[in-house]
Design an enzyme around this catalytic site. Structure first.
Site, PDB file in Angstrom:
ATOM      1  N   LYS A  97       0.871  -1.193   0.000  1.00 28.34           N
ATOM      2  CA  LYS A  97       0.000   0.000   0.000  1.00 28.34           C
ATOM      3  C   LYS A  97       0.898   1.231   0.000  1.00 28.34           C
ATOM      4  O   LYS A  97       1.647   1.461   0.953  1.00 28.34           O
ATOM      5  CB  LYS A  97      -0.901  -0.019   1.243  1.00 28.34           C
ATOM      6  CG  LYS A  97      -1.666   1.281   1.491  1.00 28.34           C
ATOM      7  CD  LYS A  97      -2.587   1.188   2.717  1.00 28.34           C
ATOM      8  CE  LYS A  97      -3.220   2.536   3.047  1.00 28.34           C
ATOM      9  NZ  LYS A  97      -4.097   2.503   4.244  1.00 28.34           N
TER      10      LYS A  97
ATOM     11  N   ASP B  22      -2.743  10.060   3.304  1.00 23.94           N
ATOM     12  CA  ASP B  22      -4.118   9.631   3.542  1.00 23.94           C
ATOM     13  C   ASP B  22      -4.815  10.665   4.414  1.00 23.94           C
ATOM     14  O   ASP B  22      -4.725  10.632   5.640  1.00 23.94           O
ATOM     15  CB  ASP B  22      -4.127   8.246   4.221  1.00 23.94           C
ATOM     16  CG  ASP B  22      -5.535   7.764   4.515  1.00 23.94           C
ATOM     17  OD1 ASP B  22      -6.494   8.358   3.974  1.00 23.94           O
ATOM     18  OD2 ASP B  22      -5.676   6.777   5.274  1.00 23.94           O
TER      19      ASP B  22
ATOM     20  N   LYS C 112     -10.322  12.673   7.943  1.00 24.04           N
ATOM     21  CA  LYS C 112      -9.773  12.380   9.268  1.00 24.04           C
ATOM     22  C   LYS C 112      -9.865  13.641  10.119  1.00 24.04           C
ATOM     23  O   LYS C 112      -9.877  14.750   9.577  1.00 24.04           O
ATOM     24  CB  LYS C 112      -8.297  11.971   9.131  1.00 24.04           C
ATOM     25  CG  LYS C 112      -8.091  10.581   8.549  1.00 24.04           C
ATOM     26  CD  LYS C 112      -6.630  10.182   8.618  1.00 24.04           C
ATOM     27  CE  LYS C 112      -6.381   8.832   7.973  1.00 24.04           C
ATOM     28  NZ  LYS C 112      -6.981   7.695   8.699  1.00 24.04           N
TER      29      LYS C 112
ATOM     30  N   ASP D 205       1.491   6.407   5.519  1.00 25.19           N
ATOM     31  CA  ASP D 205       0.603   5.438   4.882  1.00 25.19           C
ATOM     32  C   ASP D 205       1.211   4.833   3.606  1.00 25.19           C
ATOM     33  O   ASP D 205       0.611   3.974   2.986  1.00 25.19           O
ATOM     34  CB  ASP D 205      -0.751   6.108   4.580  1.00 25.19           C
ATOM     35  CG  ASP D 205      -1.914   5.178   4.838  1.00 25.19           C
ATOM     36  OD1 ASP D 205      -1.728   4.179   5.553  1.00 25.19           O
ATOM     37  OD2 ASP D 205      -3.014   5.437   4.300  1.00 25.19           O
TER      38      ASP D 205
ATOM     39  N   ASP E 256     -12.193   6.702   3.979  1.00 24.58           N
ATOM     40  CA  ASP E 256     -10.930   6.554   4.722  1.00 24.58           C
ATOM     41  C   ASP E 256     -10.473   5.086   4.756  1.00 24.58           C
ATOM     42  O   ASP E 256      -9.344   4.797   5.131  1.00 24.58           O
ATOM     43  CB  ASP E 256     -11.109   7.099   6.145  1.00 24.58           C
ATOM     44  CG  ASP E 256      -9.772   7.358   6.827  1.00 24.58           C
ATOM     45  OD1 ASP E 256      -8.736   7.341   6.129  1.00 24.58           O
ATOM     46  OD2 ASP E 256      -9.765   7.583   8.054  1.00 24.58           O
TER      47      ASP E 256
ATOM     48  N   GLU F 289      -9.490   3.389   2.403  1.00 27.03           N
ATOM     49  CA  GLU F 289      -9.062   3.465   0.997  1.00 27.03           C
ATOM     50  C   GLU F 289      -7.972   2.455   0.658  1.00 27.03           C
ATOM     51  O   GLU F 289      -7.858   2.033  -0.488  1.00 27.03           O
ATOM     52  CB  GLU F 289      -8.556   4.890   0.692  1.00 27.03           C
ATOM     53  CG  GLU F 289      -7.102   5.196   1.071  1.00 27.03           C
ATOM     54  CD  GLU F 289      -6.783   5.032   2.562  1.00 27.03           C
ATOM     55  OE1 GLU F 289      -7.719   5.161   3.365  1.00 27.03           O
ATOM     56  OE2 GLU F 289      -5.618   4.750   2.907  1.00 27.03           O
TER      57      GLU F 289
ATOM     58  N   ARG G  85      -7.598  -0.668   1.329  1.00 22.86           N
ATOM     59  CA  ARG G  85      -8.101  -1.957   0.841  1.00 22.86           C
ATOM     60  C   ARG G  85      -8.596  -1.853  -0.596  1.00 22.86           C
ATOM     61  O   ARG G  85      -8.560  -2.823  -1.343  1.00 22.86           O
ATOM     62  CB  ARG G  85      -9.185  -2.487   1.800  1.00 22.86           C
ATOM     63  CG  ARG G  85     -10.410  -1.629   1.913  1.00 22.86           C
ATOM     64  CD  ARG G  85     -11.253  -1.959   3.139  1.00 22.86           C
ATOM     65  NE  ARG G  85     -10.682  -1.415   4.367  1.00 22.86           N
ATOM     66  CZ  ARG G  85     -11.180  -1.629   5.574  1.00 22.86           C
ATOM     67  NH1 ARG G  85     -12.264  -2.376   5.724  1.00 22.86           N
ATOM     68  NH2 ARG G  85     -10.604  -1.099   6.647  1.00 22.86           N
TER      69      ARG G  85
HETATM   70  N1  BES Z   1      -4.169   4.544   6.902  1.00 19.84           N
HETATM   71  C1  BES Z   1      -5.231   4.249   7.773  1.00 19.84           C
HETATM   72  C2  BES Z   1      -4.856   3.288   8.892  1.00 19.84           C
HETATM   73  C3  BES Z   1      -3.818   3.784   9.883  1.00 19.84           C
HETATM   74  C4  BES Z   1      -4.212   4.308  11.094  1.00 19.84           C
HETATM   75  C5  BES Z   1      -2.476   3.645   9.621  1.00 19.84           C
HETATM   76  C6  BES Z   1      -3.250   4.754  11.995  1.00 19.84           C
HETATM   77  C7  BES Z   1      -1.525   4.081  10.527  1.00 19.84           C
HETATM   78  C8  BES Z   1      -1.917   4.626  11.717  1.00 19.84           C
HETATM   79  C9  BES Z   1      -6.387   3.624   6.991  1.00 19.84           C
HETATM   80  O1  BES Z   1      -6.513   4.030   5.683  1.00 19.84           O
HETATM   81  C10 BES Z   1      -7.647   4.010   7.705  1.00 19.84           C
HETATM   82  O2  BES Z   1      -7.912   5.175   7.795  1.00 19.84           O
HETATM   83  N2  BES Z   1      -8.377   3.010   8.188  1.00 19.84           N
HETATM   84  C11 BES Z   1      -9.586   3.228   8.887  1.00 19.84           C
HETATM   85  C12 BES Z   1     -10.576   2.190   8.414  1.00 19.84           C
HETATM   86  C13 BES Z   1     -11.990   2.452   8.845  1.00 19.84           C
HETATM   87  C14 BES Z   1     -12.509   3.712   8.220  1.00 19.84           C
HETATM   88  C15 BES Z   1     -12.838   1.265   8.431  1.00 19.84           C
HETATM   89  C16 BES Z   1      -9.307   3.087  10.387  1.00 19.84           C
HETATM   90  O3  BES Z   1      -8.485   2.270  10.768  1.00 19.84           O
HETATM   91  O4  BES Z   1      -9.920   3.814  11.151  1.00 19.84           O
HETATM   92 ZN    ZN Z   2      -4.719   4.630   4.727  1.00 11.27          ZN
HETATM   93 ZN    ZN Z   3      -7.617   5.821   5.420  1.00  8.91          ZN
END
Ligand code: BES
Ligand code: ZN
Ligand code: ZN
Length: 473
Positions: A236, A241, A248, A259, A318, A320, A322
């Site tokens: 990824k 992000d 966010k 990210d 968010d 994204e 996946r």
């Molecule tokens: N890039 C983030 C995950 C992340 C969080 C990486 C903290 C490093 C540190 C990912 O894209 C994300 O935002 N995931 C969400 C998914 C949710 C919206 C289903 C999350 O983990 O809150």
């Molecule tokens: Zn992300």
């Molecule tokens: Zn995200």
């Protein structure tokens, strides 16, 4: 930092001496150390100028303890102006593992200074004294070259991850890939959005739509003569992000330059692989994309059709990573036949950090034997892993009422696992047992130093996956 092997080195400014206990010290040394209140524990350091010695406390003279001790030592050394440093492989009447010594030195010495107006440049020269070592000079020489290759790649990944999103965006990542390819004689293909459109990679395409930077699909290949098999690593590479329209909050957005850590790890692996001469064909695939907001942004409520025809209801922009990985995994399996192992590496979920803590990579998949091999590679490399289990009920959490699946599960619980189950929809039947998902959200980046990791990117995934490939028969 220059590191070279020496037989009985005598010209040095300072010698690093590891102290596990007073037992192995001479009476005289013990007396001196005690007079300075030095206790032989991890984190303790004593510099005795007239003896040209830096005493460093150590828990055990092996494994992670040894790496951490050398990392502590080199950080101490950097406070002063010494140049030639001696480390003996024989300490406390025990022969140390060269790989662990060098790992501690090279990874511990790293600091990211790109944005500092005053750069502290120290060109240390390390002399590893191998007098009385049981291994031959050529064995040690090869070991040293390999560990330097791996650690320099880890530090390269740390540099990439720490670089700002203004300076490092999808095309920069493609440029890095091309540079790595030409340096290591790898094949390198880079595709832009025209290709994504043409081949139906609509999920990846949607994520990058509001960015001023064009998304890039990167494919690096290492092909040794008569390869024993094929390993594919998909990363990824979200160069930023922001969350997209499911924006966010301000605290959550800080550090999201990290990210791109999965894609960066892929760059690190590919940068090391040809120098290591491993016998497997290795493919590194990266989805380099920026997730932003704007009038053209993809939206919660959109339905996207991925490269393999699976339809996805977007409920959270968010989630994204996946979406990007879904199309990249399809690309990998369309383009590469007879895969033996297919891994994806991603800072995918905050839930993984909640579940396993900040230091541990979450590993998920259908093959317990393969997980055991990863567990072994984890112990060898020093990268922590934790295995998160699937069950028959969890897939229902990503069902959608209007599309095949949704990108955001019905509840937050088990978020790391449901994200992995989402990706499972993009793994072909014949590859189910060959696939593992690595969630490095916690392990890849930390705004505090820990062990031999300094503030920021850690290079998570590089040592672990290289160790796995090395161990393949
Ligand atoms: N890039 C983030 C995950 C992340 C969080 C990486 C903290 C490093 C540190 C990912 O894209 C994300 O935002 N995931 C969400 C998914 C949710 C919206 C289903 C999350 O983990 O809150
Ligand atoms: Zn992300
Ligand atoms: Zn995200």
């Amino acid at each position: 930092m220059k590191i070279e092997l020496y037989y009985d080195s005598t010209k040095f400014d300072l010698e690093i001496v590891l102290v596990k206990s007073f037992k192995a010290c001479t009476k005289e040394t013990k007396k001196i150390l005690k007079s300075y209140n030095f206790t032989p524990t991890e984190g303790s350091a004593l510099l005795l100028l007239d003896l040209k010695k830096l005493y460093i406390g150590v828990n055990k003279l092996k494994g992670e303890d040894l790496k951490i001790a050398l990392s502590n030592a080199i950080r101490e050394v950097k406070k002063y102006k010494y140049k030639n440093i001696k480390v003996s492989l024989f300490q406390e009447n025990k022969e140390l593992n060269l790989k662990q010594v060098v790992e501690g030195l090279v990874l511990g010495e790293y600091s990211f200074q790109k944005y500092k107006s005053k750069i502290k440049k120290i060109n240390l020269e390390i002399q590893i004294d191998y007098k009385n070592a049981s291994k031959t000079t050529s064995e040690l020489g090869k070991e040293l070259l390999d560990v330097k290759t791996i650690c320099n790649s880890v530090n390269m990944v740390r540099d990439i991850v720490n670089t700002t999103p203004e300076d490092y965006y999808p095309k920069t990542m493609a440029k890095s890939a091309k540079k790595i390819a030409s340096k290591n004689a790898l094949e390198c293909k880079v595709y832009g959005e025209k290709y994504l459109k043409k081949t139906g990679m609509n999920a990846m395409l949607a994520v990058g739509r509001a960015s001023r930077h064009e998304s890039q699909l990167i494919h690096l290949t290492y092909k040794p003569e008569n390869p024993k098999g094929k390993v594919v690593v998909v990363g990824k590479g979200l160069t930023y992000d922001a969350g997209g329209l499911s924006l966010k909050n301000s605290g959550g957005m800080v550090s999201m330059k990290c990210d791109k850590s999965g894609g960066s790890a892929v760059l690190g692996i590919m940068n090391a692989i040809s120098d290591l001469n491993y016998e497997y064909e290795v493919h590194g695939i990266i989805g380099a994309v920026e997730n932003m907001i704007g009038g053209d942004a993809y939206k919660p409520d959109d339905v996207l059709k991925a490269r393999n025809g699976v339809t996805i209801e977007v409920r959270n922009t968010d989630a994204e990573g996946r979406l990007v990985l879904a199309d990249c995994l399809c690309y990998a399996q369309d383009e590469i036949k007879d895969i033996d192992y297919i891994f994806d590496v991603a800072t995918l979920t905050g839930a993984c950090i909640v579940g396993l803590g900040e230091y541990t990579t979450g590993v998920m998949g259908h093959n317990d034997k393969l997980k055991k091999k990863i567990d072994k590679a984890s112990k060898e490399s020093g990268e922590f892993v934790g295995f998160l289990p699937y069950n028959r009920y969890l897939p229902a959490m990503i069902k959608s009422s209007i599309a095949d699946i949704t990108n955001s599960a019905s509840s937050r619980s088990g978020g790391a696992i449901t994200a992995s189950l989402f990706l499972d929809n993009f793994i072909n039947k014949e590859n189910k047992k060959k696939w593992l998902h690595f969630d490095i959200a916690g392990a890849a980046y930390r705004e505090k130093s820990w062990g031999y990791n300094s503030y920021g990117g850690t290079g998570a995934g590089v040592r672990l996956i290289l160790e796995f490939i090395k161990g393949l028969k």
